[in-house]
Design a protein around this motif. Sequence first.
Motif, PDB file in Angstrom:
ATOM      1  N   GLU A   1      72.215  44.448 -62.480  1.00 29.60           N
ATOM      2  CA  GLU A   1      73.575  43.915 -62.402  1.00 29.60           C
ATOM      3  C   GLU A   1      74.473  44.427 -63.528  1.00 29.60           C
ATOM      4  N   THR A   2      73.899  45.198 -64.433  1.00 29.41           N
ATOM      5  CA  THR A   2      74.700  45.719 -65.545  1.00 29.41           C
ATOM      6  C   THR A   2      74.238  47.142 -65.843  1.00 29.41           C
ATOM      7  N   SER A   3      74.507  47.629 -67.035  1.00 25.06           N
ATOM      8  CA  SER A   3      74.094  48.981 -67.418  1.00 25.06           C
ATOM      9  C   SER A   3      73.669  48.961 -68.871  1.00 25.06           C
ATOM     10  N   MET A   4      72.851  49.929 -69.265  1.00 24.95           N
ATOM     11  CA  MET A   4      72.426  49.994 -70.658  1.00 24.95           C
ATOM     12  C   MET A   4      73.593  50.312 -71.590  1.00 24.95           C
ATOM     13  N   SER A   5      74.591  51.027 -71.106  1.00 26.55           N
ATOM     14  CA  SER A   5      75.747  51.312 -71.965  1.00 26.55           C
ATOM     15  C   SER A   5      76.498  50.022 -72.287  1.00 26.55           C
ATOM     16  N   ASP A   6      76.641  49.130 -71.303  1.00 27.32           N
ATOM     17  CA  ASP A   6      77.313  47.853 -71.568  1.00 27.32           C
ATOM     18  C   ASP A   6      76.456  46.945 -72.447  1.00 27.32           C
ATOM     19  N   ILE A   7      75.160  46.915 -72.168  1.00 25.94           N
ATOM     20  CA  ILE A   7      74.255  46.116 -72.999  1.00 25.94           C
ATOM     21  C   ILE A   7      74.295  46.606 -74.441  1.00 25.94           C
ATOM     22  N   ARG A   8      74.261  47.900 -74.597  1.00 28.07           N
ATOM     23  CA  ARG A   8      74.255  48.486 -75.937  1.00 28.07           C
ATOM     24  C   ARG A   8      75.553  48.185 -76.677  1.00 28.07           C
ATOM     25  N   ARG A   9      76.661  48.171 -75.955  1.00 27.95           N
ATOM     26  CA  ARG A   9      77.955  47.910 -76.599  1.00 27.95           C
ATOM     27  C   ARG A   9      77.946  46.527 -77.245  1.00 27.95           C
ATOM     28  N   LYS A  10      77.468  45.514 -76.507  1.00 25.75           N
ATOM     29  CA  LYS A  10      77.412  44.178 -77.107  1.00 25.75           C
ATOM     30  C   LYS A  10      76.376  44.139 -78.228  1.00 25.75           C
ATOM     31  N   SER A  11      75.247  44.810 -78.020  1.00 23.07           N
ATOM     32  CA  SER A  11      74.179  44.788 -79.014  1.00 23.07           C
ATOM     33  C   SER A  11      74.661  45.322 -80.358  1.00 23.07           C
ATOM     34  N   VAL A  12      75.373  46.439 -80.335  1.00 24.85           N
ATOM     35  CA  VAL A  12      75.899  47.018 -81.581  1.00 24.85           C
ATOM     36  C   VAL A  12      76.812  46.025 -82.279  1.00 24.85           C
ATOM     37  N   HIS A  13      77.639  45.331 -81.505  1.00 20.75           N
ATOM     38  CA  HIS A  13      78.626  44.424 -82.094  1.00 20.75           C
ATOM     39  C   HIS A  13      77.985  43.155 -82.633  1.00 20.75           C
ATOM     40  N   ILE A  14      77.071  42.547 -81.864  1.00 21.63           N
ATOM     41  CA  ILE A  14      76.494  41.280 -82.311  1.00 21.63           C
ATOM     42  C   ILE A  14      75.541  41.510 -83.490  1.00 21.63           C
ATOM     43  N   THR A  15      74.872  42.674 -83.522  1.00 24.28           N
ATOM     44  CA  THR A  15      74.017  42.985 -84.664  1.00 24.28           C
ATOM     45  C   THR A  15      74.860  43.265 -85.902  1.00 24.28           C
ATOM     46  N   ALA A  16      76.003  43.913 -85.712  1.00 21.75           N
ATOM     47  CA  ALA A  16      76.924  44.136 -86.833  1.00 21.75           C
ATOM     48  C   ALA A  16      77.453  42.808 -87.368  1.00 21.75           C
ATOM     49  N   TYR A  17      77.710  41.862 -86.478  1.00 22.90           N
ATOM     50  CA  TYR A  17      78.176  40.540 -86.903  1.00 22.90           C
ATOM     51  C   TYR A  17      77.089  39.841 -87.716  1.00 22.90           C
ATOM     52  N   LEU A  18      75.850  39.938 -87.268  1.00 27.47           N
ATOM     53  CA  LEU A  18      74.729  39.378 -88.019  1.00 27.47           C
ATOM     54  C   LEU A  18      74.653  39.996 -89.409  1.00 27.47           C
ATOM     55  N   GLU A  19      74.762  41.298 -89.489  1.00 30.18           N
ATOM     56  CA  GLU A  19      74.711  41.990 -90.779  1.00 30.18           C
ATOM     57  C   GLU A  19      75.881  41.562 -91.676  1.00 30.18           C
ATOM     58  N   TYR A  20      77.057  41.475 -91.087  1.00 35.10           N
ATOM     59  CA  TYR A  20      78.250  41.077 -91.855  1.00 35.10           C
ATOM     60  C   TYR A  20      78.056  39.702 -92.487  1.00 35.10           C
ATOM     61  N   LEU A  21      77.591  38.746 -91.702  1.00 36.00           N
ATOM     62  CA  LEU A  21      77.425  37.388 -92.214  1.00 36.00           C
ATOM     63  C   LEU A  21      76.319  37.324 -93.268  1.00 36.00           C
TER      64      LEU A  21
END
Length: 467
Positions: free
Chosen positions: A362-382
Motif C-alpha cells: 500500500e506504500t513504497s520504500m521511498s515514502d517509508i524512507r522519507r518519514k524514517s529519515v525525518h523521525i530519526t533526525a527528530y530523535l537525534e535532535y531531541l
Amino acid sequence: MSNHVNGVKPVNAVFPENADSQEYAASLDAADPFAAFREKFIIPSKANIASTKLAKPNLSKEPCIYFCGNSLGIQPKATSKYLEAQLDTWSSIGVHGHFTNIEDSPLESWQLLADQAAASMCKIVGAAPDEVTAMGTLTANLHMLLASFYKPTAKKHKILLDWKAFPSDHYAIESHIAWHDLDSKKSMVLMGPDEGEYRISTEKIFSYIDEHAEDAALLLLPGIQYYTGQLFDIKTITEYAQSKGLVVGWDLAHAYANVELKLHDWNVDFAAWCTYKYGNAGPGAMGGLFVHEKHGIVDYSQGEDSPRFRHRLTGWYGGDRSVRFKMDNKFRPTPGAGGWQVSNPSAIDLACLLATLSVFDETSMSDIRRKSVHITAYLEYLLLKDTTDETRQFRIITPSNPEERGAQLSLLLKPGLLQNVAQKLQEAAIVCDKREPGVVRVAPAPLYNTYSEVWSFVKLFKEALKQ
C-alpha cells in the motif's frame, strides 16, 4: 565514486526552537501521511509489557512505546485474516490446496505462495521478481548462498567481513571455511574502524579490499551494522570489490524494509534477509534471498536433459514447477532465485509473510524512507538538545549523516548506567533493546511509530540518566 551513499540524495531535517515541546511533536503527528498505517498494527499495551505473566493478553489498554522494530516488529492486523484463510484452505480442501485456493482468499495456491511473496518482496529490495525468493531463515539462506558463491582456490580463499559481524554470520563463514579444510585465522579478514571509532568508512573498506585483493574470494557485509546502525554504501562497495575480482554478498537483516535498496541496479551478486524486524512477519518468520539474474540463468544449449547452471545445494522445490512432480530425478532448476529453493516452504509461514507484505504493497520504500529519515533526525535532535560532549552521558555511535543510517540510533552509555536506564525504560513500558556492555538501540519504525512517542522516550531517557 558516488557523491551520495547508495545513490540517495541527502535529506537533512531542520527543527525550530519549539521542537522539543509535546505540542510540536503532536503537530508532526497530525501532518504525518503514515498516521493511518499505525492503525494497521496491534501495538502491545503498557499493561502487557509491564506484566511478567499473562493469563490473557489485554489489547484494549493504553499502548506501549515500541521502539524495537530493529529486533522484532509488531503484528499487523492482517496476520489473523491471512492465517485464517490459510487454515480454511487446509481444512476445507486438504491436499488440493497445493494447486487451488478457496473463494475470496487473499492467498494463491500453496505451489504459488513463494512466487506471490517474491512479487511483493522484490519491490522492497529493488529487484526483479525472479531474482527474489521466499524461503528458509536468514542464517540457513546464508549457508545456501555461501555453498553456491564461495569457491575458494589455493590462491583466492579469503572472506572479508566486518569487525563486529552478527555472531550467526561469523559462525556461518567460519563453518564454510572449515568445510573447505581451510584455517579461519588465515581465511577470515575482519574489517574494523579506526581506533576509538565505530563507523567504518568506505575508504577504510577499500583499503582492506586492496590489501587482500590477490587472495580474497568473497566479501560479505551487513547492509546495516546491527550494533552501530551504520548503513554501508552498498552500491559503491559492491562495484569496487567486484572490480578487484571479489564476489559480493550482503546480509540485509537490518536493511530490509528499512532503507531503499536497488540490488539489481547495484549489481549485487547475492543477498539474504530476515523478515521479522522492520518487515513485521513474526518471530522466526520465513526469510528471503536475492540472486542477481546473471547467476540464475539455466542453459539448455546441451539439451533438455543436460541443463547447465550455477552450482548450488539442490532440492526438489528448486526444480522448475512444470516438471517438479514428474519425479524423474532429473533436476531442472527454476530460472532465477527460485532455483535455490530446496524444500516445500511452510504455507503457514508464507501466510504471515504475505499478510505484512500486503501492508507494504500500500506504500513504497521511498515514502517509508522519507518519514524514517525525518523521525530519526527528530530523535537525534531531541537527544542532543541542551547537551554538550562534556555534559552528555551517552554517545550516539550511529553516523549522524542520514545517508549512513536507517531507523536505528545506537546510544553508548557511560559505564555503569545501562542497567538502571534499561530498568526505567521497562517500568515506563518503553520497549527498546540493549547490547552489552553499554548500548541502548532505539528504532522508531515509520509505519507505526509517532513523533509524540519519540518526544516521550527522550524525556524519560534523560530523566533516567539523571537518576
